[in-house]
Structure formats: structure tokens, C-alpha cells
Design a protein around this motif. Structure first.
Motif, PDB file in Angstrom:
ATOM      1  N   MET A  94       7.639   1.150   5.544  1.00  0.00           N
ATOM      2  CA  MET A  94       7.030   1.080   4.520  1.00  0.00           C
ATOM      3  C   MET A  94       5.540   0.457   4.183  1.00  0.00           C
ATOM      4  SD  MET A  94       9.867   0.819   2.229  1.00  0.00           S
ATOM      5  CE  MET A  94       8.093   0.477   0.745  1.00  0.00           C
ATOM      6  N   GLN A  95       4.836   2.042   3.451  1.00  0.00           N
ATOM      7  CA  GLN A  95       3.907   2.088   3.260  1.00  0.00           C
ATOM      8  C   GLN A  95       2.847   1.718   2.221  1.00  0.00           C
ATOM      9  OE1 GLN A  95       0.800   1.866   5.678  1.00  0.00           O
ATOM     10  NE2 GLN A  95       2.787   2.087   7.679  1.00  0.00           N
ATOM     11  N   TRP A  96       1.565   0.761   1.827  1.00  0.00           N
ATOM     12  CA  TRP A  96       0.752   1.114   1.087  1.00  0.00           C
ATOM     13  C   TRP A  96      -0.265   2.388   0.962  1.00  0.00           C
ATOM     14  CZ3 TRP A  96      -3.798  -3.603  -0.382  1.00  0.00           C
ATOM     15  CH2 TRP A  96      -3.807  -2.593  -1.643  1.00  0.00           C
ATOM     16  N   GLY A  97      -0.372   2.864   0.197  1.00  0.00           N
ATOM     17  CA  GLY A  97      -0.970   3.927   0.548  1.00  0.00           C
ATOM     18  C   GLY A  97      -2.789   3.669   0.405  1.00  0.00           C
ATOM     19  N   SER A  98      -3.374   4.570   0.516  1.00  0.00           N
ATOM     20  CA  SER A  98      -5.136   4.904   0.521  1.00  0.00           C
ATOM     21  C   SER A  98      -5.064   4.285  -0.826  1.00  0.00           C
ATOM     22  CB  SER A  98      -5.242   5.814   0.914  1.00  0.00           C
ATOM     23  OG  SER A  98      -4.739   7.309   0.669  1.00  0.00           O
ATOM     24  N   ALA A  99      -6.740   3.677  -1.389  1.00  0.00           N
ATOM     25  CA  ALA A  99      -6.819   3.139  -2.437  1.00  0.00           C
ATOM     26  C   ALA A  99      -7.079   5.024  -3.440  1.00  0.00           C
ATOM     27  CB  ALA A  99      -8.487   3.153  -2.245  1.00  0.00           C
ATOM     28  N   TRP A 100      -6.392   5.222  -4.604  1.00  0.00           N
ATOM     29  CA  TRP A 100      -6.024   5.979  -5.065  1.00  0.00           C
ATOM     30  C   TRP A 100      -7.399   6.263  -6.055  1.00  0.00           C
ATOM     31  CZ3 TRP A 100      -1.984   6.399  -9.248  1.00  0.00           C
ATOM     32  CH2 TRP A 100      -1.624   7.500  -9.936  1.00  0.00           C
ATOM     33  N   TRP A 101      -7.628   7.593  -6.094  1.00  0.00           N
ATOM     34  CA  TRP A 101      -7.428   8.037  -7.679  1.00  0.00           C
ATOM     35  C   TRP A 101      -9.004   7.416  -8.144  1.00  0.00           C
ATOM     36  CZ3 TRP A 101      -4.086  10.286 -12.375  1.00  0.00           C
ATOM     37  CH2 TRP A 101      -5.352  10.799 -13.441  1.00  0.00           C
ATOM     38  N   PHE A 102      -9.003   6.474  -9.288  1.00  0.00           N
ATOM     39  CA  PHE A 102     -10.046   5.630  -9.429  1.00  0.00           C
ATOM     40  C   PHE A 102     -10.640   4.534  -8.465  1.00  0.00           C
ATOM     41  CE2 PHE A 102      -8.620   7.289 -14.160  1.00  0.00           C
ATOM     42  CZ  PHE A 102      -9.422   7.807 -14.326  1.00  0.00           C
ATOM     43  N   LEU A 103      -9.695   4.243  -7.537  1.00  0.00           N
ATOM     44  CA  LEU A 103     -10.309   3.801  -7.317  1.00  0.00           C
ATOM     45  C   LEU A 103     -10.044   3.356  -5.540  1.00  0.00           C
ATOM     46  CD1 LEU A 103      -6.310   1.132  -7.685  1.00  0.00           C
ATOM     47  CD2 LEU A 103      -9.494   1.663  -8.119  1.00  0.00           C
ATOM     48  N   ASP A 104     -10.593   5.106  -5.467  1.00  0.00           N
ATOM     49  CA  ASP A 104     -11.118   5.806  -4.259  1.00  0.00           C
ATOM     50  C   ASP A 104     -12.376   6.341  -3.866  1.00  0.00           C
ATOM     51  OD1 ASP A 104     -11.059   8.702  -5.807  1.00  0.00           O
ATOM     52  OD2 ASP A 104     -10.075   9.411  -3.996  1.00  0.00           O
ATOM     53  N   GLN A 105     -13.233   4.463  -3.631  1.00  0.00           N
ATOM     54  CA  GLN A 105     -14.480   4.635  -3.879  1.00  0.00           C
ATOM     55  C   GLN A 105     -14.488   3.257  -2.548  1.00  0.00           C
ATOM     56  OE1 GLN A 105     -14.890   1.914  -5.273  1.00  0.00           O
ATOM     57  NE2 GLN A 105     -13.481   2.127  -7.087  1.00  0.00           N
TER      58      GLN A 105
END
Length: 492
Positions: free
Chosen positions: A398-409
């Protein structure tokens, strides 16, 4: 440019070699362990045709602005007319409109990304604005014509693997074409069945008809629909696919197959309007569970991008289409339905490797703790070999993926890394993805790697972590590259 007086010295130049790296330890970890690693981009929206055909781009507007809804949102916020954003106008005018917007994006990640993408691959260190726009546009265009084809850009960024996003009916011809060439680059498809989840309306029935055609199976019931999906999964697997992806506002209600759901499915196929939203939700949940079992059987990784409110602006959606930058963070509850879905598969020993992505930052702790509930060994592990030279080994399923979309800053990435550190194992994280449609976006991997090294390096210099630079170097290298390679285990 205004020079500060000696009493107020500027301590750092913008985008210098130590960009984001605030401590000596951070700089050491980055330069010695992370900077030169290859890239595995396990989720993006690149065009397989452009990669396989090694497309040469006509100009910077085509490769940099077309399809980039991040830039489109910024341009709209800056008052740029829509004709210059998404209209079929002169490419130079669109580029100039973006150049005019760039200075106003300061403190938005677009400002960083823009100048990182100009610096690599184009070698341009000038700031983009209206005054520099023409010169930069001409320089970039000249390089696009003489040097930077699609694959040359991937080579420049040391990209080893890209996983595109593909619909079940896609023929995957370009993935096969590239594989047949035997290049160093690996391009793999990702199974994305979103458009086939049940819905009222002709558009969904057209998609089902297309699925029936490519699978060679008449779809008249829920059972035959699932059989057609199984055939497409088999085809994708033969073409190298090892992952599926799903973009949902929230998880559907996990429901078992039943005669009632089959009846509802047949009614939707017939165009009847008596099927309720609750029945459609249960049908989707039932189908998703069955797909999850198929993924497990194949040893695939399943990914779930949850929490987007899409196509909010009806006027622009009708005028231009989907994926145009009129989406928002949703605030639907995620926890209970997600837990029920994962637990249903886990109980039967059919929960495959899973990556969860949240769009609402309020769900950070929920997702970080959710992955801890289902770590274990119900997924058969193909390879448990420890890679002694890197310290990498088999990660949790199980993985929590990298910060996505509006959060990939920067703030979003730092928050995700810190929450994961507190509630899971940062050392087992599988790192960054571009989630992008642009071949110029791979500098975001470097952005992430700098942020990661800065966090670890700062902790060392504060005395929060030991100065075991060999171990910490292996750890940052694993997060940046080795963990994801082990997690997907493409070689098997």
C-alpha cells in the motif's frame, strides 16, 4: 533589476545550483545520491503516438501551452482572452500572452516550473516576461527544430520508464511499436476504465459498444461486460501493462454481484431512465471490485485518484471540452467507502498493490493512515531480492501517492512528505510522478528531489536525524528512484 544596498545583501540567486537546498547536508544528499538518478514516471498523460513517432514540435506554444490547464487557469486569472489561451490563434500571440502572465505567477509553482523548464533542456537562464518573450521564443523554436524531438527530451531528462494513461478500447499500437524498436526507453500502458463506469445517457452506451467491438464479445449483461473487460485486461497485460488507474470523486459503494444489479445494468444498456443514482453507484462499486480481483490475478498495481470536482464551468466545457482547467478540490467524505472497498478485497485475499492519491488536503492524514491498515502479504510478492548497493528492497503493498494536481507544489509536497513520515514509512515511499501531458514537465522530478533532500538535510542539521549520510543517501535515492522500480517489478 534593482541592486540592494550592502546593508541588505541578497543571499541567494534565483534558481541557482542550490535552488531549494538550504543546508550543506541537503546539498550533499542531492548532489551525491539523487541528482543524476534516472526517472521512472509511473503516471502521466503523455501521448504515446508523439513518443513512438519521435514527434518534432513546430514551436513552443505547441509543446508548452497546448493542453496545459495549469497555465490556462493562470492566464484566465490574469485577464488573458480565451482566444489566446485555447483558441486557434497565432502561436506567437499565445506565447506572448503567457510571457506577459509569468511575472504575475510569482509564488505560484508555475513560476518555478516555467524557469526550470527553460533552463533544462533549453539552457535559458533569462526570466520570461514580455521584454524577453520574443528572444526566448525564437531560441526555443530553433532548438525544437534542430535538436529536441520527443525522445530526445526524454533522453535529456534520463527518463527510463513512462506509464501513459489509456482507455480499455485503445489498440496500444504505439506502445507495441516502441517496444519492437528495442530502445532504452520503456513506455507502458495504464488501464483507465473510468469512461466505462455505468451512467445514464448515450455517451456511456457508445463506449460499451466500442468495448464490445474491440473485445469481440456481444455485451448484453453485467457478466458479458465484465468478460469483455477481462479480455481487454489480458490484452493490456500482453502489451506490458502492469497498472490500472481510476479517477473518481469518491469511491463507489462496494456491492456484490446480484440479479438486481444485472437488471439495472441491462436497463441502462436499453436506455431506460428508471435506474436510480444509488443503483448506478452500486453497479460501479460492483464493477470496480471485480476489476480489483482481475488486477490481483495479474499482479497489477491499482491506483485511485480521489477527490476532484470536474468540469465545474458548464459554459467553457461546452465551448472547449473537458480537461480545460475548470476543476476544483471536492469535499466529499472519503474514509468509510475507501476502507470498505479495500477491506472487501483484503478479506478474500485479492487486494493487489495499491496507490492512493487525494486531492483534498483535508484528507492527508486519512490517506496516510489508510495505507497502514492493509499492509501485509495477501498480494503474492514476485521478487523479494534486496538490492544491497542501494538499500532498496520490496516495499509495502500500500502506498500513499505523491502530492497530486493542486497539491503538487512546494508546500503540498512538503506537507505530504511530513505527514507520511509521521504516520507511515517515508523510507518506503515510491516518489514523484509528473501527471502531465507535456514532455517539458520532467523537471518536476528534480523539484521533488530537491524538496526531499532539503527536508532530510534540514532535520540532520537541527539534530533531529543522525548524520548517517550513507544511510540517508540510500534512503533519498530509494525514494527518488529505486523504490518505485521495486514496487512495480516490471522485470517480472
Amino acid at each position: 533589476m534593482i541592486d540592494l544596498p550592502p546593508s541588505h545583501p541578497a543571499t541567494r540567486d534565483f534558481l541557482d545550483e542550490n535552488f531549494i537546498l538550504e543546508t550543506e547536508t541537503a546539498r550533499y544528499l542531492y548532489t551525491e545520491f539523487v541528482r543524476d538518478l534516472p526517472i521512472i514516471d509511473y503516471h502521466n498523460h503523455l501521448s504515446p503516438a508523439e513518443v513512438a513517432l519521435d514527434k518534432r514540435y513546430d514551436n513552443m506554444t505547441e509543446i508548452w501551452l497546448q493542453g496545459d490547464h495549469y497555465k490556462w487557469r493562470a492566464m484566465r486569472a490574469n485577464g488573458v482572452p480565451e482566444a489566446l489561451i485555447t483558441g486557434s490563434t497565432d502561436p506567437w500571440r499565445s506565447f506572448n500572452a503567457w510571457a506577459h502572465t509569468v511575472p504575475y505567477t510569482m509564488r505560484n509553482p508555475l513560476y518555478h516550473w516555467t524557469h526550470m523548464e527553460l533552463k533544462k533542456p533549453f539552457g535559458i537562464g533569462d526570466l520570461l516576461n514580455e521584454a524577453s518573450a520574443r528572444s526566448i521564443y525564437d531560441q526555443c523554436n530553433e532548438q525544437l527544430q534542430s535538436r529536441w524531438t520527443a525522445r530526445a527530451l526524454l533522453t535529456e531528462h534520463k527518463v527510463q520508464v513512462i506509464c501513459t494513461t489509456d482507455e480499455p478500447a485503445d489498440d496500444l499500437r504505439y506502445h507495441q511499436q516502441l517496444a519492437d524498436e528495442g530502445t532504452d526507453l520503456t513506455m507502458l500502458p495504464t488501464f483507465r476504465p473510468d469512461a466505462l463506469f455505468p451512467a445514464s445517457g448515450q455517451a456511456w452506451r457508445d463506449r460499451v459498444a466500442e468495448l464490445a467491438s474491440v473485445s469481440g464479445l456481444a455485451i448484453t449483461s453485467l457478466d458479458t461486460f465484465l468478460e469483455a473487460m477481462q479480455r481487454r485486461i489480458d490484452f493490456f497485460h500482453e502489451t506490458g501493462c502492469r497498472a490500472a488507474d481510476h479517477g473518481l470523486a469518491q469511491m463507489p459503494l462496494a456491492a456484490a454481484r446480484s440479479s438486481q444489479l444485472d437488471t439495472a445494468f441491462r436497463q441502462l444498456l436499453a436506455g431506460q431512465t428508471t435506474v436510480t443514482p444509488d443503483q448506478i453507484d452500486q453497479l460501479t462499486g460492483c464493477i470496480l471490485l471485480e476489476l480489483g480481483r482481475m488486477y490481483h490475478q495479474r499482479g497489477w498495481v491499482q491506483q485511485f485518484h480521489l477527490g476532484a470536482l470536474r468540469q465545474v464551468n458548464t459554459r467553457l466545457t461546452k465551448q472547449i471540452g473537458i480537461n480545460i482547467g475548470v476543476d476544483s478540490i471536492n469535499d466529499l467524505p472519503q474514509t468509510a467507502r475507501l476502507a470498505r472497498f479495500l477491506d472487501t478485497l483484503d478479506q478474500s485475499g485479492q487486494l493487489t498493490k495499491t496507490v492512493l492519491y487525494n486531492l483534498n488536503p483535508a484528507d492527508n492524514e486519512t490517506f496516510a493512515t489508510m495505507i497502514g491498515n492493509f499492509q501485509g502479504e495477501s498480494t503474492p510478492v514476485v521478487s523479494t531480492t534486496v538490492v544491497s548497493t542501494t538499500g532498496a528492497s520490496t516495499t509495502g503493498r500500500m502506498q500513499w501517492g505523491s502530492a497530486w494536481w493542486f497539491l503538487d507544489q512546494k508546500d503540498g509536497m512538503e506537507t505530504q512528505l511530513n505527514v507520511l513520515s509521521n504516520m507511515g514509512l517515508l523510507s518506503r515511499f515510491i516518489g514523484m510522478v509528473t501527471d502531465s501531458r507535456s514532455l517539458l514537465s520532467f523537471s518536476r522530478h528534480d523539484y521533488f528531489r530537491r524538496i526531499l533532500c532539503n527536508i532530510i538535510g534540514t532535520d540532520v542539521e537541527k539534530g533531529l536525524l543522525p548524520r548517517d549520510l550513507t544511510w540517508l543517501g540510500q534512503m533519498t535515492a530509494n525514494i527518488a528512484y529505486h523504490n518505485v522500480s521495486t514496487f512495480f517489478d516490471w522485470k517480472h
